[in-house]
Design a protein around this motif. Structure first.
Motif, PDB file in Angstrom:
ATOM      1  N   UNK A  96       0.837  -1.205   0.000  1.00  0.00           N
ATOM      2  CA  UNK A  96       0.000   0.000   0.000  1.00  0.00           C
ATOM      3  C   UNK A  96       0.868   1.251   0.000  1.00  0.00           C
ATOM      4  N   UNK A  97       1.923   1.248   0.805  1.00  0.00           N
ATOM      5  CA  UNK A  97       2.796   2.418   0.891  1.00  0.00           C
ATOM      6  C   UNK A  97       3.466   2.704  -0.445  1.00  0.00           C
ATOM      7  N   UNK A  98       3.820   1.657  -1.189  1.00  0.00           N
ATOM      8  CA  UNK A  98       4.418   1.853  -2.510  1.00  0.00           C
ATOM      9  C   UNK A  98       3.430   2.544  -3.450  1.00  0.00           C
ATOM     10  N   UNK A  99       2.150   2.194  -3.333  1.00  0.00           N
ATOM     11  CA  UNK A  99       1.131   2.831  -4.183  1.00  0.00           C
ATOM     12  C   UNK A  99       0.923   4.294  -3.794  1.00  0.00           C
ATOM     13  N   UNK A 100       0.958   4.588  -2.498  1.00  0.00           N
ATOM     14  CA  UNK A 100       0.825   5.978  -2.048  1.00  0.00           C
ATOM     15  C   UNK A 100       2.018   6.795  -2.533  1.00  0.00           C
ATOM     16  N   UNK A 101       3.215   6.232  -2.419  1.00  0.00           N
ATOM     17  CA  UNK A 101       4.428   6.928  -2.865  1.00  0.00           C
ATOM     18  C   UNK A 101       4.354   7.241  -4.353  1.00  0.00           C
ATOM     19  N   UNK A 102       3.889   6.294  -5.145  1.00  0.00           N
ATOM     20  CA  UNK A 102       3.790   6.496  -6.589  1.00  0.00           C
ATOM     21  C   UNK A 102       2.731   7.538  -6.922  1.00  0.00           C
ATOM     22  N   UNK A 103       1.598   7.505  -6.204  1.00  0.00           N
ATOM     23  CA  UNK A 103       0.514   8.455  -6.473  1.00  0.00           C
ATOM     24  C   UNK A 103       0.864   9.862  -6.017  1.00  0.00           C
ATOM     25  N   UNK A 104       1.700   9.977  -4.987  1.00  0.00           N
ATOM     26  CA  UNK A 104       2.054  11.295  -4.470  1.00  0.00           C
ATOM     27  C   UNK A 104       0.967  11.937  -3.640  1.00  0.00           C
ATOM     28  N   UNK A 105      -0.043  11.157  -3.265  1.00  0.00           N
ATOM     29  CA  UNK A 105      -1.107  11.661  -2.401  1.00  0.00           C
ATOM     30  C   UNK A 105      -1.775  10.483  -1.702  1.00  0.00           C
ATOM     31  N   UNK A 106      -2.485  10.806  -0.611  1.00  0.00           N
ATOM     32  CA  UNK A 106      -3.117   9.778   0.213  1.00  0.00           C
ATOM     33  C   UNK A 106      -4.627   9.803  -0.026  1.00  0.00           C
ATOM     34  N   UNK A 107      -5.144   8.757  -0.657  1.00  0.00           N
ATOM     35  CA  UNK A 107      -6.581   8.658  -0.894  1.00  0.00           C
ATOM     36  C   UNK A 107      -7.267   8.078   0.341  1.00  0.00           C
ATOM     37  N   UNK A 108      -8.585   8.233   0.402  1.00  0.00           N
ATOM     38  CA  UNK A 108      -9.334   7.651   1.519  1.00  0.00           C
ATOM     39  C   UNK A 108      -9.184   6.133   1.553  1.00  0.00           C
ATOM     40  N   UNK A 127      -7.565   3.871   4.517  1.00  0.00           N
ATOM     41  CA  UNK A 127      -8.277   2.749   5.141  1.00  0.00           C
ATOM     42  C   UNK A 127      -7.399   1.509   5.189  1.00  0.00           C
ATOM     43  N   UNK A 128      -6.687   1.247   4.093  1.00  0.00           N
ATOM     44  CA  UNK A 128      -5.835   0.060   4.038  1.00  0.00           C
ATOM     45  C   UNK A 128      -4.651   0.166   4.998  1.00  0.00           C
ATOM     46  N   UNK A 129      -4.039   1.363   5.058  1.00  0.00           N
ATOM     47  CA  UNK A 129      -2.935   1.549   6.000  1.00  0.00           C
ATOM     48  C   UNK A 129      -3.431   1.368   7.428  1.00  0.00           C
ATOM     49  N   UNK A 130      -4.575   1.976   7.738  1.00  0.00           N
ATOM     50  CA  UNK A 130      -5.130   1.867   9.097  1.00  0.00           C
ATOM     51  C   UNK A 130      -5.372   0.401   9.468  1.00  0.00           C
ATOM     52  N   UNK A 144      -6.009  13.777  11.794  1.00  0.00           N
ATOM     53  CA  UNK A 144      -4.558  13.797  11.946  1.00  0.00           C
ATOM     54  C   UNK A 144      -3.836  12.762  11.114  1.00  0.00           C
ATOM     55  N   UNK A 145      -4.545  12.037  10.251  1.00  0.00           N
ATOM     56  CA  UNK A 145      -3.927  11.069   9.350  1.00  0.00           C
ATOM     57  C   UNK A 145      -3.658  11.798   8.037  1.00  0.00           C
ATOM     58  N   UNK A 146      -2.406  12.225   7.826  1.00  0.00           N
ATOM     59  CA  UNK A 146      -2.099  13.116   6.712  1.00  0.00           C
ATOM     60  C   UNK A 146      -0.847  12.653   5.971  1.00  0.00           C
ATOM     61  N   UNK A 147      -0.688  13.221   4.778  1.00  0.00           N
ATOM     62  CA  UNK A 147       0.533  13.043   3.992  1.00  0.00           C
ATOM     63  C   UNK A 147       1.213  14.394   3.846  1.00  0.00           C
ATOM     64  N   UNK A 148       2.532  14.400   4.040  1.00  0.00           N
ATOM     65  CA  UNK A 148       3.322  15.615   3.855  1.00  0.00           C
ATOM     66  C   UNK A 148       4.297  15.426   2.694  1.00  0.00           C
ATOM     67  N   UNK A 149       4.521  16.515   1.943  1.00  0.00           N
ATOM     68  CA  UNK A 149       5.497  16.512   0.851  1.00  0.00           C
ATOM     69  C   UNK A 149       6.286  17.808   0.915  1.00  0.00           C
ATOM     70  N   UNK A 150       7.594  17.697   0.768  1.00  0.00           N
ATOM     71  CA  UNK A 150       8.431  18.893   0.762  1.00  0.00           C
ATOM     72  C   UNK A 150       9.686  18.627  -0.048  1.00  0.00           C
ATOM     73  N   UNK A 151      10.133  19.648  -0.770  1.00  0.00           N
ATOM     74  CA  UNK A 151      11.357  19.521  -1.538  1.00  0.00           C
ATOM     75  C   UNK A 151      12.573  19.875  -0.713  1.00  0.00           C
TER      76      UNK A 151
END
Length: 374
Positions: free
Chosen positions: A83-95, A99-102, A127-134
């Protein structure tokens, strides 16, 4: 670019509040007045290069939850890693991804560095969030609006996420939070409860802007820990009496000791005390050069896509000797690409440049846990 990688004292740059902004707030002690319209946890007003321990060199130096934070091993949890690999590729956290991570975290047991166990009782929906920074704090959001889950930058100010006596815990638990959760808050404490309120911070990738945490025992809470009411209206839908979130900000002191892990990935995660552990995104030596590299890679992609001639690219300057090897390796690979790309234009170069930019972007997930530690 000089590839000298000898051992040097390790330092990180962190953002703090300024003593000039501190006010007294009656019996509450020291406070920073609320600031609206700023990024991060209140808007750092000064930065300092701080001595730090890089746990990538020796993870046996993790001080453990007695100091406010620990790491847990996620390497054997294959469903979670997928699941984490899919989130990393998408660049965002879907609902759905949330749910799958939880489902892979809630109810599970993890071993702490001191041999104790942590059992996750509940993963909070808020408080379940995704952060991105360069690199160097570069904004890579491309205009993405901040929502409850996405569009969050790395928190570049040292802070603690929640005051156990403050909003919203006092409303949600009708004042019972200090008796329910284990904590140590400005001289008031609960050492008996095995129930902890923790943050789980999980890096998808992070050779830049690593999360950095202080050993709480090196922070003088009476003089360095500051009350702050954080506005949440831009990204949370809360009742009016919970619009300001009671958190902590911190002053810098040379006696504080900091820890980061420059080579951390999704196979390990931090757990740290929500109720006061000082933490923030740090800038590493070499990130100013990494920022220039990121922008040069972006320009290279755009030129090739537009069918323009690619001019020879100036090699990257020498890196500071203290640059961690995880960042150094990405920049050396980019320098090699630049040496080959002058005058060339191909889809392979575009793909390589895009992949390098992604590796220079810190992506992380964080969530709030109610957990038993035993």
């Amino acid at each position: 670019m000089n590839s000298n990688n000898k051992a040097h004292p390790f330092k990180v740059k962190l953002g703090f509040s300024s003593a000039a902004d501190v006010v007294r707030d009656g019996r509450q002690g020291l406070r920073i007045p609320t600031r609206y319209g700023v990024d991060g946890s209140g808007g750092a007003t000064e930065t300092h290069w701080c001595d730090a321990t890089d746990l990538a060199e020796d993870r046996s130096k993790i001080p453990g939850l007695s100091a406010g934070f620990d790491q847990i091993d996620l390497s054997g949890r294959e469903n979670l890693q997928d699941v984490l690999a899919k989130v990393r590729e998408a660049g965002e956290l879907s609902d759905e991804h949330a749910r799958l991570v939880r489902s892979e975290i809630q109810g599970k047991r993890f071993r702490l560095s001191d041999g104790r166990r942590l059992r996750v009782l509940f993963v909070a929906p808020e408080g379940f969030i995704m952060r991105r920074s360069g690199p160097n704090g570069l904004d890579v959001s491309s205009g993405q609006a901040m929502t409850e889950r996405n569009g969050h930058k790395a928190a570049d100010q040292v802070h603690g996420d929640q005051n156990v006596y403050g909003t919203p815990l006092k409303q949600m638990l009708k004042g019972a939070a200090p008796w329910l959760f284990r904590h140590n808050t400005l001289g008031r404490r609960n050492r008996l409860s095995p129930v902890c309120l923790l943050n789980l911070w999980l890096p998808l990738q992070q050779c830049t802007q690593p999360l950095t945490l202080a050993d709480r025992r090196t922070v003088d809470v009476a003089t360095q820990q500051l009350h702050y009411a954080l506005p949440t209206g831009d990204f949370l839908d809360r009742n009016e009496d919970q619009a300001l979130n009671d958190i902590w900000l911190f002053l810098h002191d040379r006696q504080q000791h900091w820890y980061c892990d420059s080579a951390m990935n999704s196979e390990r995660a931090y757990v740290f005390e929500t109720l006061g552990a000082p933490h923030g995104a740090a800038t590493l030596p070499g990130e100013d050069i990494a920022e220039s590299c990121y922008l040069a890679l972006e320009k290279l992609e755009l030129q090739i896509k537009a069918g323009e001639d690619v001019e020879p690219i100036t090699p990257l300057p020498d890196l500071p000797p203290e640059t961690p090897s995880s960042l150094r390796s990405v920049l050396e690979e980019a320098d090699l690409l630049f040496s080959k790309a002058g005058g060339q234009a191909s889809d392979l170069i575009v793909e390589h440049a895009r992949a390098l930019r992604q590796r220079l972007t810190r992506q992380s997930l964080e969530m709030r846990l109610v957990a038993l530690v035993y």
